[in-house]
Design a protein around this motif. Structure first.
Motif, short mmCIF file in Angstrom:
data_model
loop_
_atom_site.label_atom_id
_atom_site.label_comp_id
_atom_site.label_asym_id
_atom_site.label_seq_id
_atom_site.Cartn_x
_atom_site.Cartn_y
_atom_site.Cartn_z
N SER A 114 0.83 -1.20 0.00
CA SER A 114 0.00 0.00 0.00
C SER A 114 0.87 1.26 0.00
O SER A 114 2.05 1.22 0.39
N THR A 115 0.27 2.36 -0.44
CA THR A 115 0.96 3.65 -0.41
C THR A 115 1.41 3.98 1.02
O THR A 115 2.53 4.46 1.23
N GLU A 116 0.56 3.69 1.99
CA GLU A 116 0.89 3.98 3.39
C GLU A 116 2.10 3.16 3.86
O GLU A 116 2.98 3.69 4.55
N GLU A 117 2.16 1.89 3.46
CA GLU A 117 3.31 1.06 3.84
C GLU A 117 4.58 1.57 3.19
O GLU A 117 5.63 1.65 3.84
N ALA A 118 4.50 1.92 1.90
CA ALA A 118 5.68 2.42 1.19
C ALA A 118 6.16 3.74 1.79
O ALA A 118 7.36 3.94 1.99
N ASP A 119 5.23 4.64 2.08
CA ASP A 119 5.60 5.93 2.68
C ASP A 119 6.26 5.73 4.04
O ASP A 119 7.27 6.37 4.35
N ALA A 120 5.69 4.85 4.86
CA ALA A 120 6.23 4.62 6.20
C ALA A 120 7.63 4.02 6.12
O ALA A 120 8.54 4.45 6.85
N TYR A 121 7.83 3.03 5.25
CA TYR A 121 9.16 2.44 5.17
C TYR A 121 10.16 3.46 4.60
O TYR A 121 11.28 3.59 5.12
N PHE A 122 9.77 4.20 3.56
CA PHE A 122 10.69 5.19 2.98
C PHE A 122 11.10 6.21 4.04
O PHE A 122 12.28 6.58 4.13
N ALA A 123 10.16 6.66 4.86
CA ALA A 123 10.46 7.64 5.91
C ALA A 123 11.43 7.09 6.95
O ALA A 123 12.16 7.85 7.59
N SER A 124 11.48 5.76 7.11
CA SER A 124 12.37 5.15 8.10
C SER A 124 13.81 5.00 7.59
O SER A 124 14.71 4.73 8.38
N ARG A 125 14.02 5.18 6.29
CA ARG A 125 15.36 5.01 5.71
C ARG A 125 16.25 6.20 6.07
O ARG A 125 15.78 7.31 6.27
N VAL A 126 17.55 5.96 6.09
CA VAL A 126 18.48 7.07 6.33
C VAL A 126 18.39 8.04 5.16
O VAL A 126 18.06 7.66 4.03
N ARG A 127 18.67 9.30 5.43
CA ARG A 127 18.50 10.36 4.43
C ARG A 127 19.31 10.07 3.16
O ARG A 127 18.83 10.30 2.04
N GLY A 128 20.52 9.56 3.30
CA GLY A 128 21.33 9.26 2.12
C GLY A 128 20.67 8.23 1.22
O GLY A 128 20.73 8.35 -0.02
N SER A 129 20.02 7.24 1.80
CA SER A 129 19.31 6.23 1.01
C SER A 129 18.07 6.82 0.36
O SER A 129 17.70 6.44 -0.76
N GLN A 130 17.43 7.75 1.05
CA GLN A 130 16.27 8.42 0.46
C GLN A 130 16.69 9.23 -0.78
O GLN A 130 16.05 9.14 -1.83
N ILE A 131 17.77 9.97 -0.65
CA ILE A 131 18.26 10.76 -1.79
C ILE A 131 18.74 9.83 -2.90
O ILE A 131 18.51 10.08 -4.09
N GLY A 132 19.39 8.74 -2.53
CA GLY A 132 19.83 7.76 -3.52
C GLY A 132 18.69 7.18 -4.33
O GLY A 132 18.84 6.89 -5.52
N ALA A 133 17.52 7.01 -3.70
CA ALA A 133 16.35 6.49 -4.42
C ALA A 133 15.91 7.47 -5.51
O ALA A 133 15.39 7.06 -6.55
N TRP A 134 16.09 8.75 -5.27
CA TRP A 134 15.79 9.77 -6.29
C TRP A 134 16.88 9.81 -7.36
O TRP A 134 16.60 9.98 -8.55
N ALA A 135 18.14 9.70 -6.93
CA ALA A 135 19.27 9.90 -7.84
C ALA A 135 19.48 8.76 -8.82
O ALA A 135 19.89 8.97 -9.96
N SER A 136 19.23 7.53 -8.38
CA SER A 136 19.55 6.36 -9.20
C SER A 136 18.41 5.98 -10.13
O SER A 136 17.28 5.78 -9.69
N GLU A 137 18.72 5.90 -11.40
CA GLU A 137 17.80 5.30 -12.37
C GLU A 137 18.19 3.82 -12.46
O GLU A 137 18.77 3.36 -13.44
N GLN A 138 17.86 3.10 -11.42
CA GLN A 138 18.37 1.76 -11.18
C GLN A 138 18.29 0.86 -12.41
O GLN A 138 17.26 0.81 -13.09
N SER A 139 19.39 0.18 -12.69
CA SER A 139 19.54 -0.79 -13.78
C SER A 139 19.76 -0.14 -15.15
O SER A 139 20.00 -0.85 -16.12
N ARG A 140 19.69 1.18 -15.25
CA ARG A 140 19.91 1.86 -16.54
C ARG A 140 21.40 2.13 -16.70
O ARG A 140 22.13 2.26 -15.73
N PRO A 141 21.86 2.28 -17.95
CA PRO A 141 23.28 2.60 -18.18
C PRO A 141 23.65 3.95 -17.54
O PRO A 141 22.82 4.87 -17.48
#
Length: 195
Positions: free
Chosen positions: A99-126
């Motif tokens: 659910s959106t609520e589960e995803a939001d809650a887990y994302f909020a629990s991540r360290v800030r660097g990992s949160q920014i990394g989720a925005w920065a990385s186009e995972q699996s792309r060249p």
């Protein structure tokens, strides 16, 4: 376990507790296997972030190779192996988004660097260079400075809803104990398997 438990989720929790006590490395690490649109399998390590009666959860970039595979074929297999405990658990089933609520809650629990990394990385792309990625991280660090980092729209979690769970317990002479639980309606049928 020399005889099958009645509830495979409860049995998993007990096995996971043993792994947390015994294993040197992260017991949440598990292999995730998917099938792409061409029927080709692919496996990688992900981290187990939740387990309950609904299934087994992990989080990732939805546009990654695994995310694209799950969008085309929403079935997966998981494998957790804990060598010191001499235990392995395999899970197979369909996959759904958390659910959106589960995803939001887990994302909020991540360290800030990992949160920014989720925005920065186009995972699996060249990626042209490491510097390109680091420049994106720097730009996003500045953009989100002074406030919370929101969950990216392309980042969420998946839940593997099991229809089969297999427990493997290592024994001498390779005469292992194996129990397979197969979902039948709201319950489970368990059978002992040959080693």
């Amino acid at each position: 376990m020399s005889h099958p438990a009645s509830d495979p989720i409860a049995a998993f929790r007990e096995a996971f507790a043993r792994a947390e006590e015994r294993e040197d490395h992260d017991p949440t690490a598990m292999t995730l296997a998917t099938i792409d649109e061409n029927g080709r399998p692919s496996a990688r390590m992900v981290l187990l972030k939740g387990v309950d009666e609904r299934g087994f959860s992990f989080y990732t970039n939805l546009e990654s190779r695994k995310g694209r595979a799950l969008a085309k074929n929403p079935y997966a297999a998981l494998c957790m192996h804990w060598p010191k405990a001499a235990e392995q658990i395999r899970v197979e089933g369909r996959v759904e988004l958390v659910s959106t609520e589960e995803a939001d809650a887990y994302f909020a629990s991540r360290v800030r660097g990992s949160q920014i990394g989720a925005w920065a990385s186009e995972q699996s792309r060249p990626l042209e260079s490491r510097e390109e990625l680091e420049a994106r991280v720097a730009e996003l660090t500045t953009r989100f400075e002074g406030g919370p980092v929101p969950r990216p729209p392309h980042w969420s979690g998946y839940r593997v809803v099991p229809d089969r769970i297999e427990f493997w317990f290592g024994k001498d002479s390779r005469l292992h104990d194996r129990f397979a639980y197969v979902r039948e309606g709201e319950g489970w049928r368990c059978e002992r398997l040959q080693p």
